[in-house]
Write an enzyme that holds these catalytic residues in place. Structure first.
Site, PDB file in Angstrom:
ATOM      1  N   SER A 150       0.838  -1.215   0.000  1.00  0.00           N
ATOM      2  CA  SER A 150       0.000   0.000   0.000  1.00  0.00           C
ATOM      3  C   SER A 150       0.872   1.263   0.000  1.00  0.00           C
ATOM      4  CB  SER A 150      -0.988  -0.001   1.170  1.00  0.00           C
ATOM      5  OG  SER A 150      -0.312   0.102   2.396  1.00  0.00           O
ATOM      6  N   ASN A 151       2.033   1.196   0.633  1.00  0.00           N
ATOM      7  CA  ASN A 151       2.944   2.348   0.553  1.00  0.00           C
ATOM      8  C   ASN A 151       3.514   2.490  -0.855  1.00  0.00           C
ATOM      9  OD1 ASN A 151       3.441   3.779   3.256  1.00  0.00           O
ATOM     10  ND2 ASN A 151       3.336   1.615   3.795  1.00  0.00           N
ATOM     11  N   MET A 164      10.347  -6.934   4.680  1.00  0.00           N
ATOM     12  CA  MET A 164      10.510  -7.494   6.015  1.00  0.00           C
ATOM     13  C   MET A 164      11.723  -8.429   6.119  1.00  0.00           C
ATOM     14  SD  MET A 164       8.143  -5.788   7.333  1.00  0.00           S
ATOM     15  CE  MET A 164       7.567  -6.335   8.928  1.00  0.00           C
ATOM     16  N   HIS A 176       8.735   3.031   9.125  1.00  0.00           N
ATOM     17  CA  HIS A 176       8.529   2.164  10.286  1.00  0.00           C
ATOM     18  C   HIS A 176       7.275   2.631  11.028  1.00  0.00           C
ATOM     19  CE1 HIS A 176       9.613  -0.673  13.377  1.00  0.00           C
ATOM     20  NE2 HIS A 176       9.318   0.258  14.269  1.00  0.00           N
ATOM     21  N   GLU A 203      22.095   0.170  12.094  1.00  0.00           N
ATOM     22  CA  GLU A 203      21.294  -0.124  13.292  1.00  0.00           C
ATOM     23  C   GLU A 203      19.838  -0.328  12.887  1.00  0.00           C
ATOM     24  OE1 GLU A 203      19.731   1.900  17.369  1.00  0.00           O
ATOM     25  OE2 GLU A 203      21.169   3.034  16.167  1.00  0.00           O
TER      26      GLU A 203
HETATM   27  C1  GAR Z   1       3.826  -0.717   6.795  1.00  0.00           C
HETATM   28  O1  GAR Z   1       2.923  -0.461   7.838  1.00  0.00           O
HETATM   29  C2  GAR Z   1       5.241  -0.422   7.229  1.00  0.00           C
HETATM   30  O2  GAR Z   1       5.310   0.625   8.155  1.00  0.00           O
HETATM   31  C3  GAR Z   1       5.647  -1.724   7.858  1.00  0.00           C
HETATM   32  O3  GAR Z   1       5.085  -2.708   7.010  1.00  0.00           O
HETATM   33  C4  GAR Z   1       3.868  -2.219   6.479  1.00  0.00           C
HETATM   34  C5  GAR Z   1       3.837  -2.501   4.987  1.00  0.00           C
HETATM   35  O4  GAR Z   1       2.582  -2.227   4.456  1.00  0.00           O
HETATM   36  N1  GAR Z   1       7.063  -1.835   7.930  1.00  0.00           N
HETATM   37  C6  GAR Z   1       7.728  -2.366   8.953  1.00  0.00           C
HETATM   38  O5  GAR Z   1       7.156  -2.851   9.916  1.00  0.00           O
HETATM   39  C7  GAR Z   1       9.233  -2.357   8.823  1.00  0.00           C
HETATM   40  N2  GAR Z   1       9.856  -2.680  10.051  1.00  0.00           N
HETATM   41  P1  GAR Z   1       2.394  -2.128   2.876  1.00  0.00           P
HETATM   42  O6  GAR Z   1       2.997  -3.397   2.278  1.00  0.00           O
HETATM   43  O7  GAR Z   1       0.903  -2.102   2.690  1.00  0.00           O
HETATM   44  O8  GAR Z   1       3.070  -0.886   2.401  1.00  0.00           O
END
Ligand code: GAR
Length: 215
Positions: free
Chosen positions: A14-15, A91, A110, A144
């Site tokens: 979605s991002n 991930m 994040h 980090e």
């Molecule tokens: C998002 O909420 C992002 O912040 C999170 O994964 C989701 C992906 O959503 N990222 C993390 O947790 C990274 N540590 P999306 O696939 O719908 O964009």
């Protein structure tokens, strides 16, 4: 020259969609030249196909080590001459070699107000702590985990009736505002990484990142 953007995903994307929309509208002076997923069959790959963006699947399970997977990823990304690497729900923990290679030109988003709640289950952890607000952060990636210098942060309030799911939904809305914004700034050379921190419009950015206020 429009910047060349590679987006790395592991899921729904979605991002990625929010960034696709902002490139298509011309708001971001850049082109997504590749979408790379470490998982086959995820919806983000469909989003790439719908937008006519080349996509690749590099399954981490078919590699012997984290190092060999990351080396193959680097080769793939560099084959597209990417100026910016955007981790959008990717991930996987990255090796120091990979992170160093893209130092200053790799963003992550994040789902917490970093430096709070690095790692997983951020929404539940904010609820358990009794926090009144929560949010999301775009940051440059360093070695980090979830620890690089912050670019922009967006906040949501936590209500008494919020659950982890409802919070996740609220945070997603803000993610889709701040991630395209950070990419827009990078592509317009308004934001850059230095050894001493983030520079925004030629000034040092605050350590907590630019605070985004939704319209
Ligand atoms: C998002 O909420 C992002 O912040 C999170 O994964 C989701 C992906 O959503 N990222 C993390 O947790 C990274 N540590 P999306 O696939 O719908 O964009």
């Amino acid at each position: 020259m429009p910047k060349r953007i590679a987006v790395l995903i592991s899921g729904s994307g979605s991002n990625l969609q929010a960034i696709i929309d902002a490139t298509q509208s011309g708001r971001i002076d850049g082109d997504i030249v590749a979408v790379i997923s470490n998982k086959a069959g995820v919806f983000g790959l469909e989003r790439a196909a719908n937008a006519d963006i080349p996509s690749e699947v590099l399954d981490h399970k078919s590699f012997e080590s984290r190092e060999s997977f990351d080396a193959a990823m680097m080769e793939l990304i560099d084959g597209y001459n990417a100026d910016l690497v955007v981790l959008a729900g990717f991930m996987r923990i990255l090796t120091p070699e990979f992170v160093r290679h893209y130092q200053g030109r790799m963003f992550n988003i994040h789902p917490s107000l970093l430096p709070k709640y690095k790692g997983l289950n951020t929404h539940q952890r904010a609820l358990d702590a009794g926090d009144k607000e929560h949010g999301c952060t775009v940051h440059f990636v360093t070695e980090e985990l979830d620890g690089g210098p912050l670019v922009v942060q967006g906040r949501v309030s936590i209500n008494l009736d919020d659950s982890s799911d409802s919070l996740q939904q609220k945070v997603h809305v803000v993610e889709h505002q701040i991630y395209p914004l950070a990419v827009e700034w990078f592509c317009a050379n308004r934001v850059r990484w230095t050894e001493d921190g983030v520079i925004f419009d030629d000034q040092p950015a605050p350590a907590e990142g630019i605070q985004y206020i939704s319209e």
